[in-house]
Write an enzyme that holds these catalytic residues in place. Structure first.
Site, PDB file in Angstrom:
ATOM      1  N   SER A   1     -38.697   3.531  45.958  1.00 42.70           N
ATOM      2  CA  SER A   1     -38.135   3.576  44.610  1.00 42.70           C
ATOM      3  C   SER A   1     -37.323   4.845  44.394  1.00 42.70           C
ATOM      4  O   SER A   1     -36.226   4.807  43.822  1.00 42.70           O
ATOM      5  CB  SER A   1     -39.257   3.487  43.573  1.00 42.70           C
ATOM      6  OG  SER A   1     -39.946   2.268  43.669  1.00 42.70           O
TER       7      SER A   1
ATOM      8  N   ARG B   1     -33.046   5.155  44.264  1.00 43.75           N
ATOM      9  CA  ARG B   1     -32.466   5.748  43.055  1.00 43.75           C
ATOM     10  C   ARG B   1     -31.664   6.999  43.401  1.00 43.75           C
ATOM     11  O   ARG B   1     -30.572   7.219  42.862  1.00 43.75           O
ATOM     12  CB  ARG B   1     -33.580   6.094  42.053  1.00 43.75           C
ATOM     13  CG  ARG B   1     -34.117   4.896  41.280  1.00 43.75           C
ATOM     14  CD  ARG B   1     -35.418   5.236  40.578  1.00 43.75           C
ATOM     15  NE  ARG B   1     -35.890   4.191  39.679  1.00 43.75           N
ATOM     16  CZ  ARG B   1     -36.503   3.082  40.068  1.00 43.75           C
ATOM     17  NH1 ARG B   1     -36.719   2.875  41.363  1.00 43.75           N
ATOM     18  NH2 ARG B   1     -36.894   2.176  39.186  1.00 43.75           N
TER      19      ARG B   1
ATOM     20  N   ARG C   1     -34.920 -14.650  43.123  1.00 45.49           N
ATOM     21  CA  ARG C   1     -35.485 -13.542  42.370  1.00 45.49           C
ATOM     22  C   ARG C   1     -34.688 -13.328  41.082  1.00 45.49           C
ATOM     23  O   ARG C   1     -33.466 -13.494  41.064  1.00 45.49           O
ATOM     24  CB  ARG C   1     -35.502 -12.270  43.216  1.00 45.49           C
ATOM     25  CG  ARG C   1     -36.357 -12.425  44.464  1.00 45.49           C
ATOM     26  CD  ARG C   1     -36.465 -11.146  45.253  1.00 45.49           C
ATOM     27  NE  ARG C   1     -37.222 -10.126  44.513  1.00 45.49           N
ATOM     28  CZ  ARG C   1     -37.483  -8.916  45.006  1.00 45.49           C
ATOM     29  NH1 ARG C   1     -37.061  -8.599  46.224  1.00 45.49           N
ATOM     30  NH2 ARG C   1     -38.172  -8.049  44.297  1.00 45.49           N
TER      31      ARG C   1
ATOM     32  N   SER D   1     -38.386  -7.717  35.106  1.00 47.00           N
ATOM     33  CA  SER D   1     -38.322  -6.596  36.048  1.00 47.00           C
ATOM     34  C   SER D   1     -37.827  -5.354  35.324  1.00 47.00           C
ATOM     35  O   SER D   1     -36.783  -5.382  34.669  1.00 47.00           O
ATOM     36  CB  SER D   1     -37.389  -6.906  37.212  1.00 47.00           C
ATOM     37  OG  SER D   1     -37.221  -5.769  38.040  1.00 47.00           O
ATOM     38  N   SER D   2     -38.559  -4.253  35.473  1.00 47.81           N
ATOM     39  CA  SER D   2     -38.099  -2.983  34.910  1.00 47.81           C
ATOM     40  C   SER D   2     -36.821  -2.509  35.593  1.00 47.81           C
ATOM     41  O   SER D   2     -36.094  -1.665  35.055  1.00 47.81           O
ATOM     42  CB  SER D   2     -39.187  -1.914  35.056  1.00 47.81           C
ATOM     43  OG  SER D   2     -39.428  -1.621  36.422  1.00 47.81           O
TER      44      SER D   2
ATOM     45  N   SER E   1     -44.158  -2.020  34.200  1.00 48.72           N
ATOM     46  CA  SER E   1     -44.037  -0.810  35.011  1.00 48.72           C
ATOM     47  C   SER E   1     -43.256   0.300  34.317  1.00 48.72           C
ATOM     48  O   SER E   1     -42.225   0.766  34.801  1.00 48.72           O
ATOM     49  CB  SER E   1     -43.388  -1.134  36.362  1.00 48.72           C
ATOM     50  OG  SER E   1     -43.535  -0.060  37.266  1.00 48.72           O
TER      51      SER E   1
ATOM     52  N   GLU F   1     -47.107  -3.650  41.510  1.00 44.07           N
ATOM     53  CA  GLU F   1     -46.879  -3.738  42.957  1.00 44.07           C
ATOM     54  C   GLU F   1     -48.131  -3.414  43.761  1.00 44.07           C
ATOM     55  O   GLU F   1     -48.197  -3.702  44.962  1.00 44.07           O
ATOM     56  CB  GLU F   1     -45.730  -2.823  43.360  1.00 44.07           C
ATOM     57  CG  GLU F   1     -45.986  -1.347  43.132  1.00 44.07           C
ATOM     58  CD  GLU F   1     -44.732  -0.514  43.358  1.00 44.07           C
ATOM     59  OE1 GLU F   1     -43.717  -1.071  43.821  1.00 44.07           O
ATOM     60  OE2 GLU F   1     -44.763   0.687  43.065  1.00 44.07           O
TER      61      GLU F   1
END
Length: 448
Positions: free
Chosen positions: A46, A50, A142, A190-191, A218, A337
């Site tokens: 993550s 980013r 997705r 989804s965040s 999340s 997750e």
């Protein structure tokens, strides 16, 4: 356009059993003191992805130190390179140079990487290229539509390409930038939808103000995004259900990625399931990663998680457990997750357990709730999926094949099952390369 980096298919992996481990769920074996090991997990996926995006949107080069090297991270680098950034691998990390406007057409291979599918369309709209997005068959199922609709509302030219509307394949036609402004966004699936808009917002002429519709799973990942924006020079503000990121010039010469605490989950679970101690090197004392919640879970399940100093002066987290677990009711909305590993662990509890708050997992790499209920039940477990989670009741487990559905977190769950059940054959362990290519070797090392 299929992915240029397909998931490898390998023979099943027989998950090793912990030393001295006896019995299965519902059994009465004694497990004390089985493990004594130290492990280092790779950089956070993550944070790595980013950091790569923010570096590509900066005005100068950024050295990203200790990044994750995995399939998803490589796909992100490939995507940003296609959009005009450069990535130089050095002994100290990966040096990212900013996106260039460019022209013509290019392809972005998504694989089955949600962060790539969600974080790169906005940067594509900032340039002048026509960018075609597609990936593995799984990525086409997705959720993505709310993000693409929000980008259209902000002025992006996004065209569906004959598949399911709002899903890959799709094309972004860049016209030199985006004005930005205000937009409503449903980020309940989804965040990453929200993070995608916020990461690119400093490059929009007016920045972005996002008004949230529905719940956001999340929240720690949103906190992570806001923290990283600030580190790169942006000034995001959040007021309840509204998030504003004004235009900003991003710049950061050097950024170090933390270890991936979600990837550490099976190693945290191991001493709780098998007994003994596992030390996770480099665990940060302060972090926005949702995986840090594991420390409180260890205490709730009767174990101990304490910081220690390694011989080199760095921090490590020492996790100790007895191998005996109580049943628990856990709301994992903020740490979804972690669900596969926690579900596998709770199969060995001495009472029933319930996991809730994770309906959004049905849109991850696979429908994780259905997959877990199906696979754990097939091995003798008593597991049912609910609208937003799982119910797990004590039952003896047996040997068999644990199917993983090209999902890295399910490989890790299968490894946890193998700690106390001999003969767990984990299907396609190579899919764990999405976040931890060396996982199997590290797992064997921890088990001695």
């Amino acid at each position: 356009m299929p992915s240029d980096d397909p998931v490898p298919t390998t023979s099943p992996w027989t998950a090793p059993t912990a030393p001295h481990a006896q019995g299965t769920a519902g059994g009465d074996g004694t497990l004390g003191g089985a493990l004594d090991a130290t492990v280092r997990v790779p950089g956070s996926k993550s944070i790595t992805n980013r950091a790569y995006v923010l570096a590509a949107l900066s005005t100068g080069p950024t050295l990203v130190r200790e990044p994750l090297d995995s399939r998803d991270a490589r796909l992100m680098l490939g995507a940003l390179t296609a959009l005009g950034a450069t990535a130089e691998h050095t002994p100290d990390g990966v040096r990212i140079s900013p996106l260039t406007p460019g022209s013509g057409e290019t392809d972005v291979a998504l694989g089955n990487a949600g962060t790539v599918a969600r974080f790169t369309p906005a940067p594509a709209a900032l340039g002048n290229r026509t960018v075609h997005f597609d990936g593995d068959a799984a990525i086409r199922h997705r959720p993505l539509s709310p993000l693409l609709d929000a980008l259209r509302d902000l002025g992006a030219d996004v065209a569906d390409e004959g598949g399911r509307p709002g899903a890959p394949p799709f094309t972004v036609h860049g016209h030199g930038g985006l004005t930005g402004g205000e937009v409503d966004l449903d980020s309940s699936a989804s965040s990453q939808f929200l993070s995608a808009l916020l990461l690119a917002a400093p490059a929009f002429e007016r920045g972005v103000t996002v008004r949230l519709v529905g719940t956001v799973p999340s929240e720690p990942h949103i906190a992570m995004t806001l923290d990283m924006l600030r580190r790169f020079g942006a000034a995001p503000e959040r007021h309840g259900r509204e998030v504003h990121v004004p235009p900003a010039t991003l710049t950061l010469a050097d950024y170090t990625v933390e270890p991936d605490l979600s990837t550490a989950a099976p190693f945290v679970a191991a001493p709780l399931v098998a007994g003994g101690t596992v030390r996770i090197a480099g665990w940060p004392r302060e972090t926005t990663q949702p995986g840090d919640w594991l420390r409180s879970l260890v205490a709730e399940l009767g174990g101990e998680a304490v910081f220690e100093r390694a011989p080199d002066g760095s921090d490590l987290l020492r996790v100790t457990g007895s191998g005996h677990l109580p049943g628990r009711e856990l709301d994992l909305h903020e740490v979804g997750e972690l669900t596969p590993v926690i579900a596998a662990m709770l199969c060995f509890a001495d009472g029933p357990s319930r996991i809730s708050g994770v309906a959004h997992l049905r849109g991850h790499e696979t429908d994780r709730l259905t997959a877990l209920a199906t696979e754990l039940t097939a091995l003798g477990g008593d597991v049912t999926d609910t609208a937003d989670g799982l119910v797990i009741r004590p039952a003896p487990l047996r040997a068999g094949t644990f199917h993983t559905y090209d999902d890295h977190r399910l490989v890790m769950a299968g490894a946890v099952l193998g700690l106390r059940v001999r003969g767990i054959e984990v299907e396609n362990p190579a899919t764990v390369g999405k976040t931890f290519p060396g996982f199997v070797d590290a797992w064997h090392a921890v088990l001695g």
